[in-house]
Design a protein around this motif. Structure first.
Motif, PDB file in Angstrom:
ATOM      1  N   SER A   1      31.359  30.751  50.576  1.00  0.00           N
ATOM      2  CA  SER A   1      31.176  29.998  49.525  1.00  0.00           C
ATOM      3  C   SER A   1      31.302  28.612  50.300  1.00  0.00           C
ATOM      4  O   SER A   1      32.082  28.242  51.168  1.00  0.00           O
ATOM      5  N   PRO A   2      30.571  27.556  49.625  1.00  0.00           N
ATOM      6  CA  PRO A   2      30.443  26.082  49.956  1.00  0.00           C
ATOM      7  C   PRO A   2      31.966  25.521  50.051  1.00  0.00           C
ATOM      8  O   PRO A   2      32.757  25.954  48.884  1.00  0.00           O
ATOM      9  N   VAL A   3      32.420  24.745  51.024  1.00  0.00           N
ATOM     10  CA  VAL A   3      33.858  24.183  50.531  1.00  0.00           C
ATOM     11  C   VAL A   3      33.642  22.798  50.166  1.00  0.00           C
ATOM     12  O   VAL A   3      32.695  21.947  50.354  1.00  0.00           O
ATOM     13  N   ILE A   4      34.387  22.583  49.172  1.00  0.00           N
ATOM     14  CA  ILE A   4      34.504  21.408  48.464  1.00  0.00           C
ATOM     15  C   ILE A   4      35.985  20.680  48.568  1.00  0.00           C
ATOM     16  O   ILE A   4      36.820  21.383  48.883  1.00  0.00           O
ATOM     17  N   LYS A   5      35.811  19.414  48.826  1.00  0.00           N
ATOM     18  CA  LYS A   5      37.215  18.830  49.153  1.00  0.00           C
ATOM     19  C   LYS A   5      38.319  18.937  48.060  1.00  0.00           C
ATOM     20  O   LYS A   5      37.968  18.826  47.009  1.00  0.00           O
ATOM     21  N   ASP A   6      39.378  19.026  48.770  1.00  0.00           N
ATOM     22  CA  ASP A   6      40.381  19.313  47.907  1.00  0.00           C
ATOM     23  C   ASP A   6      40.632  20.592  47.286  1.00  0.00           C
ATOM     24  O   ASP A   6      41.348  20.920  46.353  1.00  0.00           O
TER      25      ASP A   6
ATOM     26  N   PRO B   1      35.168  30.802  55.718  1.00  0.00           N
ATOM     27  CA  PRO B   1      35.127  31.997  56.572  1.00  0.00           C
ATOM     28  C   PRO B   1      35.736  33.098  56.023  1.00  0.00           C
ATOM     29  O   PRO B   1      36.256  33.242  54.975  1.00  0.00           O
ATOM     30  N   ASN B   2      35.320  34.478  56.564  1.00  0.00           N
ATOM     31  CA  ASN B   2      35.975  35.543  56.015  1.00  0.00           C
ATOM     32  C   ASN B   2      37.332  35.747  56.765  1.00  0.00           C
ATOM     33  O   ASN B   2      37.674  36.191  57.942  1.00  0.00           O
ATOM     34  N   PHE B   3      38.407  35.676  56.133  1.00  0.00           N
ATOM     35  CA  PHE B   3      39.854  35.858  56.653  1.00  0.00           C
ATOM     36  C   PHE B   3      40.358  37.447  56.808  1.00  0.00           C
ATOM     37  O   PHE B   3      41.405  37.520  57.137  1.00  0.00           O
ATOM     38  N   THR B   4      39.539  38.191  56.056  1.00  0.00           N
ATOM     39  CA  THR B   4      40.132  39.692  56.090  1.00  0.00           C
ATOM     40  C   THR B   4      40.274  40.196  57.391  1.00  0.00           C
ATOM     41  O   THR B   4      39.757  39.944  58.475  1.00  0.00           O
ATOM     42  N   GLY B   5      41.697  40.503  57.387  1.00  0.00           N
ATOM     43  CA  GLY B   5      42.212  41.363  58.816  1.00  0.00           C
ATOM     44  C   GLY B   5      42.997  40.268  59.633  1.00  0.00           C
ATOM     45  O   GLY B   5      43.581  40.668  60.791  1.00  0.00           O
ATOM     46  N   LEU B   6      42.967  38.967  59.159  1.00  0.00           N
ATOM     47  CA  LEU B   6      43.632  38.120  60.192  1.00  0.00           C
ATOM     48  C   LEU B   6      45.152  38.256  59.941  1.00  0.00           C
ATOM     49  O   LEU B   6      45.731  38.202  58.732  1.00  0.00           O
TER      50      LEU B   6
ATOM     51  N   GLN C   1      33.539  30.704  41.508  1.00  0.00           N
ATOM     52  CA  GLN C   1      34.721  29.518  41.539  1.00  0.00           C
ATOM     53  C   GLN C   1      33.960  28.403  42.141  1.00  0.00           C
ATOM     54  O   GLN C   1      34.216  27.398  41.482  1.00  0.00           O
ATOM     55  N   THR C   2      33.040  28.601  42.864  1.00  0.00           N
ATOM     56  CA  THR C   2      32.412  27.373  43.731  1.00  0.00           C
ATOM     57  C   THR C   2      31.520  26.598  42.659  1.00  0.00           C
ATOM     58  O   THR C   2      31.492  25.453  42.653  1.00  0.00           O
ATOM     59  N   THR C   3      30.770  27.382  41.805  1.00  0.00           N
ATOM     60  CA  THR C   3      29.873  26.680  40.727  1.00  0.00           C
ATOM     61  C   THR C   3      30.696  25.996  39.632  1.00  0.00           C
ATOM     62  O   THR C   3      30.467  24.886  39.391  1.00  0.00           O
ATOM     63  N   TYR C   4      31.915  26.523  39.447  1.00  0.00           N
ATOM     64  CA  TYR C   4      32.682  26.276  38.333  1.00  0.00           C
ATOM     65  C   TYR C   4      33.295  24.952  39.009  1.00  0.00           C
ATOM     66  O   TYR C   4      33.284  23.587  38.186  1.00  0.00           O
TER      67      TYR C   4
END
Length: 626
Positions: free
Chosen positions: A613-618, A575-580, A119-122
């Motif tokens: 994964s790297p964060v991309i704006k929006d 971040p890893n949100f699993t379990g939150l 998804q990030t590369t796309y």
């Protein structure tokens, strides 16, 4: 002047006539198009969102995600050098390699440049192509995919989903119809599969895999199997087959890494099988607990037909009861005991334990092993005493574990399983595992006696290196030559070294079985497997919080300090949100750089894009809660 006027007039007439003709052609074509029936709108087919595979505590092991195939139409790509220079870094390809791929496809209508991109590369590539003016020449095909957050953890159980959305191994294969139901034309646009909660404890699995890898390294073994199950429920807590594969790179794994040994491999177990043989002898009344047999180092007998039987023992053990025979793993005594039971009755007892039949666990390709009958071409006078010591028959690791549950449940084996529960997409339980006990196959007194004999083996017999000291444990070790598949007969160098354990003996909670194959150097199970049993059993006891005999009592003030949750924030990577919990996610809704989409209630079980994964704006981050 007259000549000029004439020319102007003639030109004007030509232009008018041309305009009329052109307008007529356009009008005719428009009329033809208008008369045609309009194409019906393209039907939107329902899609299936594959359910997740989760461990017993809610840790995600297999979750759905989206991948993208990226390609170009070469004839529309007007500036190949510029395109290659911009795109190749994102694809992780050299400019030369990418350029060659496009040029080679010049006569093709379309060519894929990379498949299954993240998804990030796309998102980065799509944004780049749009800004650079290549949108008309490129195409992104969105395809359903699968990501495995724990990589190779319990890989043979979880299995793998192929590019076509079909499970190819493990639970992904066997539970395909639950994870991804067939298209239903009457269903909503999106059909969601069931979520399967495994009986596995991922955290315990991680700890035991480390122990298993260390054991393989220390013994230089070719492979290792480990199965740990709850003795009363049959739920498998840990399942290890080494070597294993990284599920996120499954297509690059080897056949050995993909092999599910505990379910699909059958082998001669050797002396581990003696606990089932002696249980059969005693329960049938053929021998008693007090009967003694003289071991002089070799069992020899000649039948009336002249057939000679000779089975050697590792020592001259002297007079032994059944307990002593198990303690010293005496071949001679076991062979003598086998004379006190009819062949057909012995075979029926063995099959009653489940040998010769599949256990029925939820994994594909399970072997039934092999138990001969008296009508088989290979049956001889040697067969019964040889089978009594764990040769001339084959078993699977799963069969050994399920058969051992017989001793933990007063003579009734319990069905093994990998599925703890099944829920729908909203988290509603549709199935919860309930233990399935099979028929009583031995008396409770026999089961209790075998357990006490196994405890003797751990205290002062061949399995003393498995002793825990502060928790009672019963074990039986076994070492057997492996078949020589090239030359026939038995190998002089390859051995199966295995050990079964049940603990605590007074109230069994866990069945633990470990098999080490083709160790180099030392091969006796009592020396190389029993210590691993002790290490693994101790880890299980501590992980599950089981009581230890020397556990210290600790006074507590009664005051419990509850720390406030640390505020969540999103930096350069996701971040890893699993379990939150859902309440912990609320502050993220105000983040101006990303859009958070929350599905469901409860706790996060999966996310898209993946953690790291790297964060991309929006960009959009989807969180699924149960």
């Amino acid at each position: 002047m007259a000549m000029n006027s004439y020319l102007k007039k003639k030109r004007l007439i030509f232009v008018c006539i041309s305009t009329v003709i052109f307008t007529g052609i356009i009008a005719a074509k428009y009329a033809k198009l208008a008369a045609q029936k309009s194409a019906p709108p393209k039907e939107i087919l329902p899609t299936v969102e594959r359910g997740s595979i989760i461990d017993r505590n809610g840790k995600a092991l297999a979750v759905s995600t989206n991948f993208y195939h990226f390609g170009v139409t070469p004839s529309v790509l007007d500036d190949i050098p510029r395109f290659v220079k911009l795109v190749s870094p994102l694809l992780g390809m050299s400019a030369e390699e990418l350029s060659e791929k496009i040029i080679a496809a010049q006569n093709s209508k379309f060519v894929y440049l990379q498949k299954k991109m993240s998804q990030t590369t796309y998102e980065g590539l799509k944004q780049l192509c749009s800004k650079a003016g290549f949108s008309a020449a490129v195409r992104f095909d969105k395809i359903p995919g699968r990501t495995y957050p724990e990589n190779d953890l319990a890989s043979q159980v979880i299995g793998y989903m192929g590019d076509e959305g079909i499970g190819l191994a493990g639970i992904e294969y066997s539970e395909q119809s639950l994870l991804a139901p067939e298209y239903n034309p009457d269903a909503p646009t999106v059909t969601r599969g069931k979520n399967i909660y495994l009986t596995l404890d991922a955290n315990l699995q991680f700890k035991l895999e480390k122990i298993a890898r260390d054991a393989v390294a220390n013994t230089q073994a070719a492979s290792l199997m480990l199965v740990a199950a709850e003795a009363k429920t049959g739920e498998i807590l840990s399942y290890i087959s080494l070597p294993s594969s990284n599920l996120n790179e499954y297509t690059r794994s080897t056949a050995e890494e993909r092999k599910d040994r505990p379910a699909t491999e059958s082998y001669e177990p050797g002396s581990v099988f003696k606990i089932f043989s002696i249980a059969s002898f005693i329960d049938s009344g053929g021998i008693s607990q007090d009967d003694s047999f003289l071991c002089d180092g070799v069992y020899e007998r000649r039948t009336n037909s002249g057939e000679r039987i000779r089975i050697t023992c590792l020592d001259h053990h002297g007079w032994l009861t059944a307990r002593g025979a198990l303690k010293f793993s005496c071949n001679d005594a076991l062979a003598q005991m086998s004379e006190h039971i009819e062949s057909e009755q012995f075979l029926a007892r063995i099959r009653g334990f489940g040998f010769g039949s599949r256990t029925g666990v939820e994994l594909p390709g399970e072997t039934a092993g092999a138990v001969h009958s008296t009508n088989d071409r290979l049956w001889s006078a040697r067969s019964k005493p040889t089978m009594a010591i764990g040769q001339e028959l084959t078993v699977s690791a799963l069969q050994i574990v399920e058969a051992a549950t017989t001793f933990a449940n007063g003579g009734k084996p319990v069905q093994l399983t990998f599925i703890n529960k099944i829920t729908d997409a909203e988290g509603r339980e549709e199935y919860v595992h309930v233990p399935v006990y099979k028929n009583q196959i031995i008396k409770k007194s026999t089961a209790d006696y075998i357990l006490s004999c196994m405890e003797t083996v751990a205290e002062s017999g061949t399995g003393h290196r498995a002793s825990l000291g502060d928790v009672s444990i019963g074990v039986k070790t076994g070492t057997a030559q492996m078949a020589d598949l090239v030359n026939g007969g038995y190998s002089e160098t390859d051995f199966i070294s295995n050990c079964i354990a049940i603990f605590p003996v007074e109230n069994p909670e866990i069945i633990l079985y470990i098999v080490i194959e083709k160790a180099k150097g030392e091969t006796y199970a009592g020396r190389i497997v029993a210590p691993v049993i002790a290490d693994a059993a101790s880890t299980i006891i501590d992980h599950l919080g089981m009581s230890r005999g020397n556990a210290e009592s600790v006074a507590h003030s009664g005051k419990i300090q509850i720390h406030a949750d640390k505020p969540l924030s999103i930096g350069k990577t996701i971040p890893n949100f699993t379990g939150l919990a859902k309440r912990q996610l609320i502050p993220l809704l105000n983040d101006p750089n990303v859009k958070i989409l929350i599905h469901g209630d409860g706790y996060v079980t999966r996310q898209t894009p993946a953690a790291g994964s790297p964060v991309i704006k929006d960009m959009e981050i989807e969180l699924y809660l149960e």
